[in-house]
Design an enzyme around this catalytic site. Structure first.
Site, PDB file in Angstrom:
ATOM      1  N   LYS A  56       0.826  -1.222  -0.129  1.00 21.89           N
ATOM      2  CA  LYS A  56       0.206   0.120   0.047  1.00 21.89           C
ATOM      3  C   LYS A  56       0.981   1.115   0.103  1.00 21.89           C
ATOM      4  CE  LYS A  56      -3.848   1.922   3.093  1.00 21.89           C
ATOM      5  NZ  LYS A  56      -4.767   1.501   3.981  1.00 21.89           N
ATOM      6  N   SER A  58      -9.233   1.222   3.419  1.00 20.76           N
ATOM      7  CA  SER A  58      -8.562   2.003   2.503  1.00 20.76           C
ATOM      8  C   SER A  58      -7.493   1.505   1.706  1.00 20.76           C
ATOM      9  CB  SER A  58      -7.997   3.248   3.269  1.00 20.76           C
ATOM     10  OG  SER A  58      -6.972   2.726   4.240  1.00 20.76           O
ATOM     11  N   SER A  84      -9.455  -1.256   7.213  1.00 22.68           N
ATOM     12  CA  SER A  84      -8.972  -1.233   6.008  1.00 22.68           C
ATOM     13  C   SER A  84      -8.563  -2.176   5.318  1.00 22.68           C
ATOM     14  CB  SER A  84      -8.071   0.243   6.037  1.00 22.68           C
ATOM     15  OG  SER A  84      -8.873   1.472   6.249  1.00 22.68           O
TER      16      SER A  84
END
Lengths: 99, 470
Positions: B79, B157, B181
């Site tokens: 990420k 996310s 997330s």
């Protein structure tokens, strides 16, 4: 599933933390959200004064509602009994560098 | 050879048996990232030069008989809130689009030491969602799209890690979770996601949203793969004061060392977990429990201690997030964010008082004890990971699936206190979208979660299903 007023406040607080929880809220319940508290309006005004040129009227409405939701949820924090000895969940450590 | 949907275990076997090379795998996944990644808004940066260098080194070592473990030569993505040398680390946010951090995060160092090959920085919701986004289009890379149906969100996310694993762009990825997330994109993308206990994996080099709630963890094709990755990245780190002196070691699936009363697991189902949620999500949840029926002692309608989880989470994330990004608030660069609601979403936190924030931190201690006492009664809690399938891209979260009002809130409370959770795919719902089954356990019981999830995946094939891509 019907939820209590207290749970609704709880979920509102979670929305502030993680907005995907918003999907758990019934639209009707959202419409029933009360008029923001005077304190929320005042705090939002303080933010506007801090940054006078940044916000539209809609921005301020959103900021006021967010503050209001959090203030309502905070009430529950103070219903949890704590004593003077209950410390925050972090520990400060003193530092001494190499001699 | 079609490597796209092979597990870490399978890729490792091919590498050790010299049926492929790290370089061949790197090129294969780099090409997929560049060719397919944009369809799902899943990729920020393809790290081609670094990947080819790391793969060449892995091949030299493998040729010399040097083994670094099961990830040696296996590609992965992170990420884009995880720092890497030589490439931008954008945090998914326009103000940081050109940001370069001259360091590798501890998780990247550890994966590198294990011989894994970094192939991509993956898309994410801007600032990990800390500014209050309420619809999928909240990143400068555009809304994350689930490969199962690109008209729907990949979750957030960690939207890129979820979509990239699901689309076979990387074998595994590292995501982060402050409150949902990792588990949410895992569910929406039909992959396995493992949220470790707070402090088990170093946060050094990862963007901070809420210092006392952020966790890094793997998303992969299976619980077994996630366990392999967690074993590499877990452990104490002097660069992260919150890291704990523990590691992770997966347990063999058979015989299971867990399960009360011999081989049976005691599983609590939170009250309302499958009530008034999407019918397919509820049906898949019950079907999943049935699959494990001979191994489970189920306790229905258990109730988490009645404590103000939402208020505590809300205050902590608001206050810590506002402090972590106080430069953006001060200079007004929040206005550059993609989601309109994010441009003002940080300001309400300026109204959080210090005593209220500290009250939240004080309340969290008895909250931790109460939740631990509750979780102690079970091997794990089970619940649908989300109460619906993925949100339509063009709808707000509130309007995505109107009328779905039920389910049990497990993700919020368990993130506040920092206990681990895992989400595994357990079927499909409307629009061909995947659904997720989650297990949650006491702090540092990841081995129990991985074993339970592996047991489920040994009896089902949902985790091996592929979206129609090529």
């Amino acid at each position: 599933m019907e939820i209590s007023r207290r749970e609704f406040a709880e979920r509102l607080a979670l929305v502030a933390a993680a907005p995907w929880f918003l999907e758990d809220l019934k639209p009707a319940q959202q419409q029933q959200a009360q008029e923001p508290m005077a304190l929320a309006k005042t705090l939002a005004e303080a933010i506007r004064l801090r940054y006078p040129d940044r916000f539209s009227a809609d921005d301020l409405t959103a900021i006021t509602r967010s503050i209001d939701g959090r203030l309502r949820a905070i009430e529950r924090l103070y219903q949890t009994t704590l004593t003077n000895a209950d410390e925050p969940d972090f520990v400060y450590s003193v530092y001494r560098g190499a001699d | 050879m079609d490597f796209a949907f092979l597990s870490v275990v399978e890729l490792g076997r091919l590498l050790r048996e010299k049926k492929t090379t790290a370089a061949e795998l790197a090129v294969y996944f780099l090409d997929r990232l560049e060719r397919i990644g944009p369809r799902y808004n899943a990729v920020v940066t393809v790290t081609r030069e670094r990947a080819l260098a790391e793969a060449a080194q892995a091949d030299r070592e493998i040729h010399q008989g040097i083994g670094r473990g099961p990830l040696h030569g296996v590609p992965y993505g992170v990420k884009d809130l995880i720092a890497t040398k030589d490439y931008p680390t954008t945090w998914g946010a326009e103000p940081y689009r050109q940001q370069k951090l001259d360091t590798d995060a501890t998780v990247v160092e550890r994966l590198g030491a294990a011989g894994a090959v970094l192939v991509a920085k993956l898309a994410m919701v801007e600032l990990a969602g800390g500014m209050g986004y309420n619809q999928p289009n909240a990143s400068f890379t555009g809304p994350g799209k689930t490969p199962w149906n690109p008209g729907y969100w990949s979750g957030g996310s960690s939207s890129g890690p979820g979509a990239a694993v699901a689309a076979g762009l990387v074998p595994f990825a590292i995501g982060s979770e402050t409150s949902g997330s990792i588990l949410t994109p895992a569910a929406y993308c039909g992959v396995t996601g493992l949220r470790p206990t707070y402090g088990l994996v170093s946060r050094h080099g990862a963007m901070a949203l809420a210092w006392t709630m952020d966790k890094l963890g793997p998303l992969g094709r299976s619980a077994e793969d996630c366990g392999i990755v967690l074993e590499v990245i877990a452990g104490p780190d002097s660069k992260d004061a919150s890291s704990v002196a523990r590691g992770f070691r997966p347990h063999p699936l058979t015989p299971s060392p867990f399960g009360r009363g011999g081989t049976r697991w005691k599983i609590g189902i939170p009250k309302g977990a499958d009530k008034d949620i999407q019918p397919e999500v509820a049906a898949n949840f019950r079907a999943a429990l049935k699959v494990l029926g001979d191994r489970l002692d189920i306790v229905e309608d258990v109730e988490l201690p009645d404590l103000p989880y939402g208020a505590v989470a809300g205050l902590i994330i608001a206050a810590e997030g506002a402090s972590a990004f106080d430069d953006l608030l001060k200079d007004g660069r929040l206005s550059q964010l993609t989601a309109p609601e994010d441009r003002t979403g940080g300001y309400p936190a300026l109204a959080v008082s210090a005593p209220d924030y500290l009250r939240a931190l004080r309340v969290r201690r008895p909250m931790q004890r109460a939740l631990d006492e509750f979780l102690k009664k079970f091997d794990a809690l089970a619940a649908p990971t989300r109460n619906t399938v993925a949100t339509p891209l063009d709808k707000s979260f509130r309007d995505g699936w109107p009328g779905v009002t039920g389910g049990a809130n497990v993700i919020g409370p368990t993130n506040v206190v920092g206990v681990p959770g895992v989400s595994v795919p357990n079927g499909f719902g409307v629009q061909g979208l995947p659904t997720g089954l989650s297990f949650t356990a006491r702090a540092f019981d990841e081995a129990k979660l991985v074993t339970l999830a592996r047991l489920y995946q040994s009896r089902t094939d949902w985790h091996t299903r592929r979206p129609a891509i090529d």
